[in-house]
Design a protein around this motif. Sequence first.
Motif, mmCIF file in Angstrom:
data_model
loop_
_atom_site.group_PDB
_atom_site.id
_atom_site.type_symbol
_atom_site.label_atom_id
_atom_site.label_comp_id
_atom_site.label_asym_id
_atom_site.label_seq_id
_atom_site.Cartn_x
_atom_site.Cartn_y
_atom_site.Cartn_z
ATOM 1 N N GLU A 3 0.854 -1.200 0.000
ATOM 2 C CA GLU A 3 0.000 0.000 0.000
ATOM 3 C C GLU A 3 0.880 1.237 0.000
ATOM 4 O O GLU A 3 1.830 1.313 0.781
ATOM 5 C CB GLU A 3 -0.886 0.012 1.257
ATOM 6 N N TRP A 44 4.603 5.547 6.149
ATOM 7 C CA TRP A 44 3.355 6.326 6.229
ATOM 8 C C TRP A 44 3.519 7.501 7.184
ATOM 9 O O TRP A 44 2.675 7.745 8.031
ATOM 10 C CB TRP A 44 2.210 5.413 6.684
ATOM 11 N N THR A 58 -2.262 11.979 -1.256
ATOM 12 C CA THR A 58 -3.024 11.592 -0.068
ATOM 13 C C THR A 58 -2.514 10.284 0.529
ATOM 14 O O THR A 58 -2.146 9.363 -0.193
ATOM 15 C CB THR A 58 -4.530 11.440 -0.386
ATOM 16 N N CYS A 59 -2.509 10.262 1.856
ATOM 17 C CA CYS A 59 -2.121 9.061 2.593
ATOM 18 C C CYS A 59 -3.324 8.666 3.444
ATOM 19 O O CYS A 59 -3.450 9.103 4.593
ATOM 20 C CB CYS A 59 -0.925 9.335 3.489
ATOM 21 N N GLY A 60 -4.214 7.888 2.879
ATOM 22 C CA GLY A 60 -5.437 7.521 3.593
ATOM 23 C C GLY A 60 -5.186 6.435 4.627
ATOM 24 O O GLY A 60 -4.341 5.567 4.427
ATOM 25 N N PHE A 61 -5.952 6.509 5.714
ATOM 26 C CA PHE A 61 -5.863 5.484 6.762
ATOM 27 C C PHE A 61 -7.113 4.616 6.725
ATOM 28 O O PHE A 61 -8.236 5.123 6.638
ATOM 29 C CB PHE A 61 -5.762 6.136 8.143
ATOM 30 N N GLU A 62 -6.878 3.321 6.825
ATOM 31 C CA GLU A 62 -7.991 2.392 6.990
ATOM 32 C C GLU A 62 -8.175 2.232 8.502
ATOM 33 O O GLU A 62 -7.191 2.028 9.219
ATOM 34 C CB GLU A 62 -7.576 1.058 6.356
ATOM 35 N N ILE A 63 -9.392 2.369 8.967
ATOM 36 C CA ILE A 63 -9.634 2.292 10.412
ATOM 37 C C ILE A 63 -10.301 0.952 10.721
ATOM 38 O O ILE A 63 -11.342 0.621 10.147
ATOM 39 C CB ILE A 63 -10.504 3.479 10.881
ATOM 40 N N VAL A 64 -9.678 0.193 11.591
ATOM 41 C CA VAL A 64 -10.141 -1.174 11.848
ATOM 42 C C VAL A 64 -10.271 -1.392 13.357
ATOM 43 O O VAL A 64 -9.411 -0.943 14.120
ATOM 44 C CB VAL A 64 -9.111 -2.203 11.292
ATOM 45 N N ILE A 65 -11.339 -2.076 13.750
ATOM 46 C CA ILE A 65 -11.465 -2.443 15.169
ATOM 47 C C ILE A 65 -10.818 -3.813 15.330
ATOM 48 O O ILE A 65 -11.193 -4.770 14.628
ATOM 49 C CB ILE A 65 -12.936 -2.465 15.627
ATOM 50 N N GLU A 66 -9.856 -3.905 16.247
ATOM 51 C CA GLU A 66 -9.137 -5.171 16.438
ATOM 52 C C GLU A 66 -10.057 -6.192 17.099
ATOM 53 O O GLU A 66 -10.786 -5.856 18.023
ATOM 54 C CB GLU A 66 -7.900 -4.933 17.313
ATOM 55 N N ARG B 169 -11.415 5.233 3.298
ATOM 56 C CA ARG B 169 -10.174 5.589 3.966
ATOM 57 C C ARG B 169 -10.233 7.064 4.250
ATOM 58 O O ARG B 169 -10.822 7.827 3.485
ATOM 59 C CB ARG B 169 -8.993 5.310 3.060
ATOM 60 N N LEU B 170 -9.615 7.480 5.337
ATOM 61 C CA LEU B 170 -9.585 8.897 5.671
ATOM 62 C C LEU B 170 -8.149 9.358 5.823
ATOM 63 O O LEU B 170 -7.346 8.689 6.473
ATOM 64 C CB LEU B 170 -10.324 9.154 6.994
ATOM 65 N N THR B 171 -7.851 10.515 5.250
ATOM 66 C CA THR B 171 -6.539 11.105 5.473
ATOM 67 C C THR B 171 -6.620 11.950 6.746
ATOM 68 O O THR B 171 -7.719 12.270 7.223
ATOM 69 C CB THR B 171 -6.142 12.013 4.292
ATOM 70 N N ARG B 203 1.347 1.578 10.083
ATOM 71 C CA ARG B 203 1.493 2.115 8.736
ATOM 72 C C ARG B 203 0.192 2.789 8.293
ATOM 73 O O ARG B 203 -0.234 3.739 8.930
ATOM 74 C CB ARG B 203 1.930 0.995 7.788
ATOM 75 N N HIS B 204 -0.514 2.258 7.243
ATOM 76 C CA HIS B 204 -1.717 2.926 6.748
ATOM 77 C C HIS B 204 -2.975 2.481 7.490
ATOM 78 O O HIS B 204 -4.075 2.802 7.080
ATOM 79 C CB HIS B 204 -1.880 2.646 5.253
ATOM 80 N N ILE B 206 -5.171 2.205 11.114
ATOM 81 C CA ILE B 206 -5.339 2.586 12.519
ATOM 82 C C ILE B 206 -6.176 1.495 13.169
ATOM 83 O O ILE B 206 -7.340 1.296 12.817
ATOM 84 C CB ILE B 206 -6.049 3.959 12.647
ATOM 85 N N ILE B 208 -8.109 0.031 16.249
ATOM 86 C CA ILE B 208 -8.697 0.395 17.544
ATOM 87 C C ILE B 208 -8.518 -0.830 18.431
ATOM 88 O O ILE B 208 -9.195 -1.844 18.255
ATOM 89 C CB ILE B 208 -10.179 0.793 17.388
#
Lengths: 67, 222
Positions: A3, A44, A58-66, B169-171, B203-204, B206, B208
């Motif tokens: 990525e 990143w 742009t450096c987008g973040f994927e947000i994930v609940i562990e 995805r959010l920057t 890295r890319h 986040i 939780i």
Amino acid sequence: MVEMPVIDQSKCNQCGLCITVCKCGAIVLQHDVVTIVETEDCHWCTTCEAVCPTGALTCGFEIVIED
Amino acid sequence: MAVDSALLKDVPYLSELTAQAQEAVKPLFFERSLRRSELAFMEGEPADALYVLMNGVVKVFKTSSNGKEQIISISTPHEVLNDTSIFGGGPNPVSAQAMSPVVLYGIKKDKLEELLRQHPQMSLSIIKLLSERSLKLLSLIEDLSFKHVIGRVGKILLEHTADGGAKQRLTQQEMAAIAGTAREVVARSLKTLEERGVVKIDRHRILITDKSALEEIIMEST
């Protein structure tokens, strides 16, 4: 496939600021076009996005609940 | 381009209609595709058609005179994008921009009015959706007025997790535009959340790692 940050070429003005700040060589000038090169060295840091004056990078973040 | 009957049932306004009625109204709708970064409509321009997001992710935002963005919502499939200007009249109060390849279903304003006269039961769905939107806007005002930035950033993380559907995805810039703050402040808040052990930045991604602790931080940040 690694990525990587994304460049919107329609917004990029080829100023090269992102190339200057990139510490891992992930952004290069190829045939006068700012281009992203896949590399696992990219941590990143998002500095390229921060310095981009046109919002092209742009450096987008994927947000994930562990689980 | 013609719309797909199977997808038309997902248009929220049409939920009160029978399958037969949905098929009958199909010719009134049209399909519009957008590339990433393309605008669906722009703040200040006249609103001539109602748009429903069918595929992809769209950013709905306002822009200040000095170019600062405030994101009002990040819309995911089956959300209506511009009902306030269509029913309230006047120009678009917001802009909408594709954050990924996007498919919209649209209906011209006059055709929508015609449809509402033929199927007044649709009004119930519309009132419900407008009420939900009012509640979301109230929640945004509440967050911007009363919550500390760390709580706002925490809430953004919880509300924008990747699920099986639209993988958005959010920057950090977009998080800042939702939270009504600067990008640097978002970066600091993420670092603080990581130091407090509730998220891990890989890295890319986040992650939780402690959802209940994050919820607690959001609650306490008022």
